[in-house]
Design a protein around this motif. Structure first.
Motif, PDB file in Angstrom:
ATOM      1  N   PRO A   1      -0.726   2.534   2.827  1.00 60.18           N
ATOM      2  CA  PRO A   1       0.328   1.517   2.915  1.00 60.18           C
ATOM      3  C   PRO A   1       0.362   0.593   1.701  1.00 60.18           C
ATOM      4  CG  PRO A   1      -0.833   1.695   5.001  1.00 60.18           C
ATOM      5  CD  PRO A   1      -1.611   2.505   4.008  1.00 60.18           C
ATOM      6  N   TYR A   2      -0.803   0.307   1.149  1.00 58.74           N
ATOM      7  CA  TYR A   2      -0.871  -0.589  -0.008  1.00 58.74           C
ATOM      8  C   TYR A   2      -0.329   0.096  -1.269  1.00 58.74           C
ATOM      9  CZ  TYR A   2      -3.826  -3.210   3.174  1.00 58.74           C
ATOM     10  OH  TYR A   2      -4.303  -3.899   4.255  1.00 58.74           O
ATOM     11  N   ARG A   3      -0.450   1.419  -1.327  1.00 53.63           N
ATOM     12  CA  ARG A   3       0.142   2.161  -2.439  1.00 53.63           C
ATOM     13  C   ARG A   3       1.672   2.204  -2.343  1.00 53.63           C
ATOM     14  NH1 ARG A   3      -3.415   5.732  -5.138  1.00 53.63           N
ATOM     15  NH2 ARG A   3      -5.516   5.781  -4.268  1.00 53.63           N
TER      16      ARG A   3
ATOM     17  N   ARG B   1      -0.578   6.401   9.972  1.00 54.33           N
ATOM     18  CA  ARG B   1      -1.487   6.367  11.122  1.00 54.33           C
ATOM     19  C   ARG B   1      -2.684   7.283  10.941  1.00 54.33           C
ATOM     20  NH1 ARG B   1       3.535   6.861  14.480  1.00 54.33           N
ATOM     21  NH2 ARG B   1       4.117   4.755  15.121  1.00 54.33           N
ATOM     22  N   GLN B   2      -2.619   8.181   9.970  1.00 54.52           N
ATOM     23  CA  GLN B   2      -3.717   9.118   9.740  1.00 54.52           C
ATOM     24  C   GLN B   2      -4.854   8.424   9.008  1.00 54.52           C
ATOM     25  OE1 GLN B   2      -2.062  12.565   7.804  1.00 54.52           O
ATOM     26  NE2 GLN B   2      -0.398  12.769   9.283  1.00 54.52           N
ATOM     27  N   ALA B   3      -6.057   8.863   9.295  1.00 58.24           N
ATOM     28  CA  ALA B   3      -7.245   8.149   8.810  1.00 58.24           C
ATOM     29  C   ALA B   3      -7.691   8.575   7.419  1.00 58.24           C
ATOM     30  CB  ALA B   3      -8.398   8.353   9.789  1.00 58.24           C
ATOM     31  N   ASP B   4      -7.062   9.598   6.825  1.00 56.98           N
ATOM     32  CA  ASP B   4      -7.576  10.117   5.559  1.00 56.98           C
ATOM     33  C   ASP B   4      -7.179   9.264   4.353  1.00 56.98           C
ATOM     34  OD1 ASP B   4      -4.903  10.863   5.926  1.00 56.98           O
ATOM     35  OD2 ASP B   4      -5.073  12.506   4.499  1.00 56.98           O
ATOM     36  N   ALA B   5      -6.219   8.349   4.541  1.00 51.03           N
ATOM     37  CA  ALA B   5      -5.777   7.529   3.404  1.00 51.03           C
ATOM     38  C   ALA B   5      -5.529   6.104   3.884  1.00 51.03           C
ATOM     39  CB  ALA B   5      -4.519   8.119   2.777  1.00 51.03           C
ATOM     40  N   PRO B   6      -6.604   5.345   4.163  1.00 52.36           N
ATOM     41  CA  PRO B   6      -6.418   3.992   4.692  1.00 52.36           C
ATOM     42  C   PRO B   6      -5.704   3.045   3.730  1.00 52.36           C
ATOM     43  CG  PRO B   6      -8.707   4.374   4.085  1.00 52.36           C
ATOM     44  CD  PRO B   6      -8.021   5.703   4.012  1.00 52.36           C
ATOM     45  N   ASP B   7      -5.751   3.355   2.438  1.00 53.24           N
ATOM     46  CA  ASP B   7      -5.089   2.476   1.477  1.00 53.24           C
ATOM     47  C   ASP B   7      -3.647   2.898   1.201  1.00 53.24           C
ATOM     48  OD1 ASP B   7      -5.642   4.813   0.103  1.00 53.24           O
ATOM     49  OD2 ASP B   7      -6.185   3.801  -1.765  1.00 53.24           O
TER      50      ASP B   7
ATOM     51  N   GLU C   1       8.529   9.198  -1.108  1.00 48.97           N
ATOM     52  CA  GLU C   1       8.353  10.533  -0.528  1.00 48.97           C
ATOM     53  C   GLU C   1       7.210  11.283  -1.197  1.00 48.97           C
ATOM     54  OE1 GLU C   1      12.202  12.190  -1.073  1.00 48.97           O
ATOM     55  OE2 GLU C   1      13.078  11.187   0.694  1.00 48.97           O
ATOM     56  N   THR C   2       7.110  11.168  -2.525  1.00 48.46           N
ATOM     57  CA  THR C   2       6.030  11.849  -3.248  1.00 48.46           C
ATOM     58  C   THR C   2       4.670  11.276  -2.872  1.00 48.46           C
ATOM     59  OG1 THR C   2       7.507  12.286  -5.120  1.00 48.46           O
ATOM     60  CG2 THR C   2       5.137  12.389  -5.540  1.00 48.46           C
ATOM     61  N   THR C   3       4.591   9.966  -2.758  1.00 50.10           N
ATOM     62  CA  THR C   3       3.324   9.335  -2.408  1.00 50.10           C
ATOM     63  C   THR C   3       2.904   9.683  -0.989  1.00 50.10           C
ATOM     64  OG1 THR C   3       3.884   7.516  -3.897  1.00 50.10           O
ATOM     65  CG2 THR C   3       2.081   7.144  -2.363  1.00 50.10           C
ATOM     66  N   LEU C   4       3.863   9.731  -0.090  1.00 46.21           N
ATOM     67  CA  LEU C   4       3.549  10.113   1.292  1.00 46.21           C
ATOM     68  C   LEU C   4       3.042  11.548   1.365  1.00 46.21           C
ATOM     69  CD1 LEU C   4       6.548   8.472   3.173  1.00 46.21           C
ATOM     70  CD2 LEU C   4       4.125   7.964   3.547  1.00 46.21           C
ATOM     71  N   ALA C   5       3.634  12.416   0.556  1.00 47.17           N
ATOM     72  CA  ALA C   5       3.230  13.822   0.583  1.00 47.17           C
ATOM     73  C   ALA C   5       1.844  14.026   0.001  1.00 47.17           C
ATOM     74  CB  ALA C   5       4.258  14.664  -0.181  1.00 47.17           C
ATOM     75  N   ASP C   6       1.509  13.254  -1.049  1.00 48.13           N
ATOM     76  CA  ASP C   6       0.199  13.407  -1.703  1.00 48.13           C
ATOM     77  C   ASP C   6      -0.211  12.063  -2.289  1.00 48.13           C
ATOM     78  OD1 ASP C   6      -2.078  14.095  -3.011  1.00 48.13           O
ATOM     79  OD2 ASP C   6      -1.174  15.658  -4.266  1.00 48.13           O
ATOM     80  N   PRO C   7      -0.904  11.219  -1.503  1.00 44.52           N
ATOM     81  CA  PRO C   7      -1.244   9.869  -1.957  1.00 44.52           C
ATOM     82  C   PRO C   7      -2.098   9.833  -3.216  1.00 44.52           C
ATOM     83  CG  PRO C   7      -1.649  10.121   0.400  1.00 44.52           C
ATOM     84  CD  PRO C   7      -1.388  11.486  -0.144  1.00 44.52           C
ATOM     85  N   LEU C   8      -2.840  10.898  -3.485  1.00 46.85           N
ATOM     86  CA  LEU C   8      -3.781  10.878  -4.600  1.00 46.85           C
ATOM     87  C   LEU C   8      -3.211  11.479  -5.865  1.00 46.85           C
ATOM     88  CD1 LEU C   8      -7.038  11.870  -2.703  1.00 46.85           C
ATOM     89  CD2 LEU C   8      -6.171   9.592  -3.234  1.00 46.85           C
ATOM     90  N   ARG C   9      -2.001  12.023  -5.805  1.00 48.11           N
ATOM     91  CA  ARG C   9      -1.444  12.677  -6.990  1.00 48.11           C
ATOM     92  C   ARG C   9      -1.020  11.671  -8.026  1.00 48.11           C
ATOM     93  NH1 ARG C   9       3.291  16.986  -6.234  1.00 48.11           N
ATOM     94  NH2 ARG C   9       4.568  15.137  -5.913  1.00 48.11           N
TER      95      ARG C   9
END
Length: 567
Positions: free
Chosen positions: A503-505, A495-501, A559-567
């Protein structure tokens, strides 16, 4: 070695001993008369006999000869037309169609078992009748009285075959880009103009007519998917005249040589609209959803066919002595005794048996959704079908390809040559990961379209439903982990706006985790039934030992992706 043989007893065990299908059907007024294990067992046994004797022997020649195009016409491989004529005249396409349309009114799950067998026996041949029931349901729900009177019985009985014409050279998964035009005519019909590609069975000589269901755009239609309407044009019109639909060529493919994949040109072909203008996708989705369940069954069937070949070969091929074998044993050098081969074979059986339980439960839920007298139960059935169908389609078509490749490995170098027939399964299985919505799109559909919009309510209800059946502590713990991840991680984070993509990841790993949890549920259910065959216990052990650890891997990735989508 080259001909698949159905084993109706395996299907009956999962249907009646594990799923208690007869008890579920007895609660549906429209199906109660068919809630007879003797009747259903007999139908499945006869289906297996027909498939094994008539359809399976055509598989090898269908692959080697293939469908042939000449001057706009397609000739099917030797024996294909005779087999299809015998198929529809024996009533097999009409199993689950309504009696008022020439059908037999049997449960959907019987049709599901039949199509699993057919795809295992001869994937290329089965592509032709694979869309029949979806086309029938599409017209039944959206066709005018005139269209229903002309086409429903022909489709229900299988006398005429059908196609689904969606894809265009520039418009694959993004149907909003479709350009085929529909111009209104003075007689109330429409002239279709455009080109469709990848049309399975767009031209052939199996049936006397072919009913094309075509997505096209009216002149005043807005851009995008909401501007699409659905139309019907038959190869031969009601006067017996050939319509202006031309097969320009068939594709040269990696596999499925027995199925013509056609490029069709509509040259102002006269057509009738199906449903309301601008609501073509709504009508077409009836057909697409039916097709997606059947593609999941394709995956199960193809994996079973590959397993059958590899298992038979492993019981005959002699090489070095298996580790730990007694020296006095005359069979100690069979490769089937080697742990590496056993791991391959038992793992595929784990996927096959669990997939059947999940697919047959889905087919039972389709009838529950249609016929159960209780609205809440119908809603729960619709929820199951909506969430589980993309999982079946994606996970089991992927396993059909990777599992068939693993079964080829059992043959060593012999598997890489045509003589043994296993390499055909690898080639044929690959396309199932692509058509009817790629597996990546299935994952997006599950998470982005079906889980997030309602705040995870439908998914959590499905998980709670699964939890009522679970007995194994490993499965119970995993269910709690996934519930927690959805409630406390996935929903608030997306729901947070900083990572709109984001869910697709997450989508692919999320679908895979749910697939493994469904497998755990299936094996939990199988474990409650008693059966003497040793391969069931071996497959169950293989699931927990070699398949199940992937759940924690996927959970960790999520869990890792949720914690840091860009890692």
């Amino acid at each position: 070695m080259n001909a698949y043989q159905p084993n109706p007893a395996e299907h009956a065990f999962l249907l009646f001993d594990v799923l208690r299908a007869h008890e579920r059907l007895a609660k549906l007024p429209a199906m109660a008369e068919h809630a007879d294990t003797g009747l259903l067992t007999q139908v499945i046994a006869e289906a297996g006999k027909f498939v094994g004797e008539v359809i399976a022997p055509l598989n090898r020649e269908g692959d080697e000869v293939g469908a042939r195009w000449h001057d706009g016409q397609v000739t099917m491989p030797p024996g294909f037309r005779d087999a299809y004529q015998a198929f529809w005249q024996a009533g097999w396409p009409s199993l689950a169609c309504a009696t008022e349309h020439g059908g037999q009114g049997l449960p959907t799950v019987v049709e599901a078992v039949l199509h699993e067998m057919l795809n295992a026996a001869n994937h290329g041949w089965t592509m032709a009748p694979g869309l029949l029931h979806g086309a029938y349901e599409c017209l039944r729900h959206h066709g005018s009285a005139e269209l229903q009177a002309r086409y429903l019985e022909k489709l229900a009985t299988g006398e005429w075959l059908a196609t689904m014409c969606l894809t265009e050279p520039h418009a694959g998964s993004d149907l909003g880009l479709v350009r085929t035009k529909a111009a209104p005519l003075a007689n109330g019909r429409y002239a279709l103009s455009g080109t469709k590609i990848f049309i399975s069975g767009g031209e052939h000589d199996l049936s006397d007519n072919i009913v094309h269901l075509v997505l096209a755009r009216l002149p005043d239609a807005p851009p995008g998917p909401k501007g699409l309407s659905l139309f019907l044009v038959a190869k031969f019109d009601e006067n017996g005249q050939r319509s202006a639909v031309f097969c320009e060529r068939i594709e040269e493919k990696m596999g499925l040589h027995g199925s013509p994949t056609c490029v069709l040109r509509f040259d102002e072909a006269e057509a009738s609209i199906v449903g309301e203008p601008g609501k073509g996708l709504n009508a077409m989705f009836v057909m697409m959803n039916a097709a997606r369940l059947l593609v999941g069954l394709q995956g199960i069937g193809l994996l079973d066919a590959a397993w059958q070949k590899a298992h038979a070969y492993a019981q005959e091929r002699r090489q070095m002595r298996a580790p730990g074998s007694a020296s006095r044993s005359g069979e100690a050098d069979l490769i089937g005794l080697h742990p590496a081969i056993q791991r391959i074979l038992h793992t595929q059986r784990a996927w096959i048996d669990a997939g059947r339980v999940i697919a047959y439960r889905t087919a039972l839920e389709l009838d529950t959704q249609k016929h159960h007298p209780d609205g809440a139960r119908r809603e729960a059935a619709a929820r199951w079908c909506s969430l589980v169908t993309p999982v079946l389609k994606s996970a089991w078509t992927e396993q059909a390809f990777s599992g068939a490749s693993a079964c080829l490995q059992v043959f060593g170098g012999h598997g890489y040559v045509r003589e043994w027939g296993i390499e055909q399964h690898v080639r044929d299985a690959r396309v199932a990961m692509i058509y009817e919505g790629t597996n990546e799109i299935q994952a997006i559909d599950l998470l982005v379209r079906k889980t997030l919009p309602d705040g995870g309510a439908a998914l959590q209800a499905l998980l709670a439903d699964l939890g009522q059946d679970l007995r194994d502590p490993r499965a119970i713990d995993a269910l709690a982990q996934l519930q927690h991840l959805v409630r406390d991680g996935l929903l608030p984070r997306t729901r947070q706006a900083d990572a709109p993509d984001l869910p697709y990841r997450l989508a692919d790993d999320f679908l895979r985790a749910l697939a493994l949890l469904l497998m755990a549920w299936a094996w939990d259910r199988i474990a409650t039934a008693k059966r003497p065959e040793p391969h069931v216990q071996e497959a169950q052990n293989a699931f927990w030992r070699w398949v199940w650890p992937e759940f924690q891997l996927r959970q960790g990735i999520l869990e890792t992706t949720l914690a840091d989508p860009l890692r």
